[in-house]
Design a protein around this motif. Structure first.
Motif, mmCIF file in Angstrom:
data_model
loop_
_atom_site.group_PDB
_atom_site.id
_atom_site.type_symbol
_atom_site.label_atom_id
_atom_site.label_comp_id
_atom_site.label_asym_id
_atom_site.label_seq_id
_atom_site.Cartn_x
_atom_site.Cartn_y
_atom_site.Cartn_z
ATOM 1 N N ALA A 196 0.865 -1.179 0.000
ATOM 2 C CA ALA A 196 0.000 0.000 0.000
ATOM 3 C C ALA A 196 0.898 1.224 0.000
ATOM 4 O O ALA A 196 1.642 1.448 0.965
ATOM 5 N N GLY A 197 0.853 2.002 -1.087
ATOM 6 C CA GLY A 197 1.728 3.153 -1.220
ATOM 7 C C GLY A 197 1.066 4.451 -0.803
ATOM 8 O O GLY A 197 -0.072 4.479 -0.311
ATOM 9 N N GLN A 198 1.782 5.533 -1.050
ATOM 10 C CA GLN A 198 1.284 6.849 -0.660
ATOM 11 C C GLN A 198 0.125 7.307 -1.542
ATOM 12 O O GLN A 198 -0.759 8.026 -1.074
ATOM 13 N N ALA A 199 0.132 6.895 -2.799
ATOM 14 C CA ALA A 199 -0.923 7.308 -3.731
ATOM 15 C C ALA A 199 -1.421 6.076 -4.482
ATOM 16 O O ALA A 199 -0.940 5.772 -5.576
ATOM 17 N N PRO A 200 -2.377 5.334 -3.890
ATOM 18 C CA PRO A 200 -2.887 4.126 -4.552
ATOM 19 C C PRO A 200 -3.432 4.425 -5.946
ATOM 20 O O PRO A 200 -4.105 5.443 -6.160
ATOM 21 N N VAL A 201 -3.112 3.569 -6.885
ATOM 22 C CA VAL A 201 -3.582 3.740 -8.259
ATOM 23 C C VAL A 201 -5.081 3.473 -8.314
ATOM 24 O O VAL A 201 -5.572 2.497 -7.744
ATOM 25 N N VAL A 202 -5.802 4.338 -9.000
ATOM 26 C CA VAL A 202 -7.240 4.173 -9.171
ATOM 27 C C VAL A 202 -7.521 3.916 -10.640
ATOM 28 O O VAL A 202 -6.990 4.618 -11.512
ATOM 29 N N VAL A 203 -8.327 2.906 -10.932
ATOM 30 C CA VAL A 203 -8.678 2.571 -12.308
ATOM 31 C C VAL A 203 -10.163 2.862 -12.516
ATOM 32 O O VAL A 203 -10.955 2.800 -11.571
ATOM 33 N N PRO A 204 -10.572 3.206 -13.739
ATOM 34 C CA PRO A 204 -11.996 3.457 -13.987
ATOM 35 C C PRO A 204 -12.821 2.212 -13.693
ATOM 36 O O PRO A 204 -12.468 1.101 -14.102
ATOM 37 N N GLY A 205 -13.885 2.346 -12.977
ATOM 38 C CA GLY A 205 -14.729 1.219 -12.609
ATOM 39 C C GLY A 205 -15.400 1.477 -11.275
ATOM 40 O O GLY A 205 -15.458 2.601 -10.784
ATOM 41 N N SER A 206 -15.888 0.401 -10.679
ATOM 42 C CA SER A 206 -16.548 0.531 -9.383
ATOM 43 C C SER A 206 -15.522 0.441 -8.258
ATOM 44 O O SER A 206 -14.359 0.061 -8.473
ATOM 45 N N LEU A 207 -15.970 0.771 -7.046
ATOM 46 C CA LEU A 207 -15.094 0.661 -5.875
ATOM 47 C C LEU A 207 -14.671 -0.783 -5.668
ATOM 48 O O LEU A 207 -13.503 -1.067 -5.375
#
Length: 535
Positions: free
Chosen positions: A414-425
């Protein structure tokens, strides 16, 4: 299948090495390009004999008309097969090259805007070379000779004329290619500079807006775009001129054959020749004459693919990766031992960390405290294979990091800025384990303190997620992943005291039963660990 080792070589040598593992596919594509000659000769023969037999009636001409039509259909099928095989060849080389670049970019930490441009633009420049130019190069070397040999059966003199006119055509191609190669390299360099400048300015957009540098930045980008436009125009200008020269020689050669055949049939040649052509022979040679130059014209049309690939090749070279043996850690938390570890990203810059030693017992949690730049995150990246082990050794459950290169696939991070991908939670949490059932996803979300609906849509920028929720998303992924090692990089950075206190329970739950390393500035987070190491 992987490409051959890439060494310091000429662009042409690099392209040859990169395509070597797919020699059979390349050979098949080249043979299909050469096989195009067979239906071309069949069509010429069918057309010539059909015209010659018309005087005997339509029935006498129909079989030859059938041959001409069948040859056209066969030529279309061969052409389609050549396109499909060439596309497979190009796709295979691009996939392997892109994999090598991404490994070098992320696995070795060699991040730069030039590398990013190479992954996108440079790799795509290889497609035309392997799917079109390489097969056509074989056809250009063989097909004209086969066509001339077929023409020689009908008219040796006409075949001699074709051979004679072939030389200036080839010289024109060589001169045009030499002139365009230099401009293509300059064009790709201009593209790299513009792409790098644009990426840098997008990254620094908040600073650009804050300091009122919009006009200056716009001017810099416009200047780079103008340079790219000028380089592109020069390449196109050379391409148009070379195309005109090649068309001139091709038309001149066909005209010479037409004049010879016509004067021979009429008996009006001003010099003696050792042959008297029939109508069928004359039409056969005349129909074949354009086919002599067709492979060369196709090669000239695809020559820019070679230029683009050779211009991109220097940016696509990577060092040959060392052979690695993947480590199998199992399900139990392993011991981790750092022995005189040094991390240096660049030999010209002082090491990030020198002579680091640490013993971590199985299942123990260790907090790494220190100022920014002390090497806390670099130690975590070392285990992930994203930082180099310059000296020393790291043992993970008996496996040596110098031999495995990293254990990223068996680590929850778990990093400082987790990568977010388009989609649901829920889909964002499932990135850690795509095979996880809905029940496990819900449990991981609840444990991490995410109370929102798992079907809630999220865009690629994380719209709708607060800073704390993004941190909880990263921890939810770490909880979901069944890994014996947990790495946390500043899990509570930039959170207010209340949010930080709420995260401590989540961190404690995520570290349960795992060997854990936490890089942090927070004394509260460090208090959760069994051991605190100050760098």
């Amino acid at each position: 299948m992987t490409a051959a080792p890439i060494s310091n070589d000429t662009p042409a040598g690099w392209l040859k090495r990169a395509g070597r593992p797919w020699k059979r596919l390349a050979g098949l594509a080249g043979l299909l390009a050469v096989a195009d000659v067979i239906p071309a000769i069949g069509f010429a023969a069918g057309l010539a004999m059909m015209i010659a037999r018309f005087e005997n009636g339509l029935n006498a001409a129909l079989p030859w008309l059938g041959l001409a039509v069948a040859s056209l259909l066969l030529r279309g099928l061969i052409g389609q097969a050549a396109v499909v095989v060439g596309a497979r060849m190009g796709r295979a080389v691009k996939s392997d090259t892109r994999e090598r670049l991404l490994t070098d970019l992320f696995g070795r930490g060699r991040r730069s805007t030039d590398r990013l441009t190479a992954v996108v633009e440079g790799v795509e420049a290889l497609d035309g070379y392997y799917s079109r130019f390489a097969p056509l190069r074989m056809a250009a070397a063989v097909s004209p000779l086969l066509v001339i040999a077929a023409a020689a059966f009908a008219s040796p003199v006409a075949a001699g004329v074709l051979v004679f006119t072939l030389f200036p055509f080839i010289c024109g191609m060589a001169l045009a290619g030499t002139a365009a190669a230099w401009e293509s390299r300059k064009q790709f360099e201009a593209l790299e500079r513009l792409s790098g400048l644009f990426i840098d300015r997008v990254r620094a957009l908040p600073a650009v807006l804050s300091f009122g540098a919009v006009e200056r930045t716009t001017t810099e980008i416009a200047r780079g775009a103008d340079e790219l436009e000028k380089r592109t125009n020069r390449v196109m200008r050379i391409a148009f001129v070379s195309s005109g020269v090649l068309e001139f020689f091709s038309a001149l050669a066909v005209a010479l054959i037409a004049v010879y055949c016509g004067f021979n049939l009429l008996g009006l040649l001003p010099f003696p020749v050792p042959e008297q052509l029939t109508l069928a022979q004359a039409f056969f040679v005349l129909a074949l004459a354009p086919e002599v130059y067709q492979p060369l014209r196709r090669l000239a049309a695809a020559y820019h693919d070679r230029q683009a690939a050779e211009a991109a090749a220097p940016a696509l070279t990577v060092d040959e990766p060392e052979a690695r043996t993947a480590a199998a850690l199992g399900e139990l938390a392993p011991a981790i031992r750092f022995r005189d570890v040094t991390i240096a990203h660049d030999p010209a810059v002082p090491p990030v960390l020198t002579g680091f030693n640490l013993d971590i017992a199985p299942g123990q949690s260790v907090a790494l405290l220190g100022a920014s730049g002390a090497g806390k995150s670099s130690l975590l990246h070392l285990l992930l294979g994203m930082a180099p082990l310059s000296r020393g050794e790291v043992e993970i459950g008996g496996a040596r990091l110098s031999e495995t290169g990293g254990v990223a696939g068996q680590v929850a991070f778990a990093g400082q800025a987790p990568v977010v991908v388009p989609g649901s939670l829920g889909e964002n949490i499932a990135v850690a384990d795509p095979s996880a059932c809905p029940g496990r996803l819900s449990m991981a979300a609840r444990t991490a303190g995410l109370t929102a609906d798992l079907d809630r849509p999220i865009d690629e920028r994380g719209g709708g997620l607060s800073g704390g929720e993004r941190r909880r998303l990263g921890l939810a992924r770490a909880i979901l992943k069944r890994a014996p090692i947990l790495l946390l990089d500043e899990p509570t950075a930039n959170l207010d005291p209340a949010s930080e206190q709420a995260m401590l329970t989540v961190i404690r739950a995520a570290a349960q039963g795992r060997t854990t390393l936490i890089a942090t500035h927070s004394e509260a987070v460090a208090a959760l660990a069994d051991k605190v190491v100050r760098l």
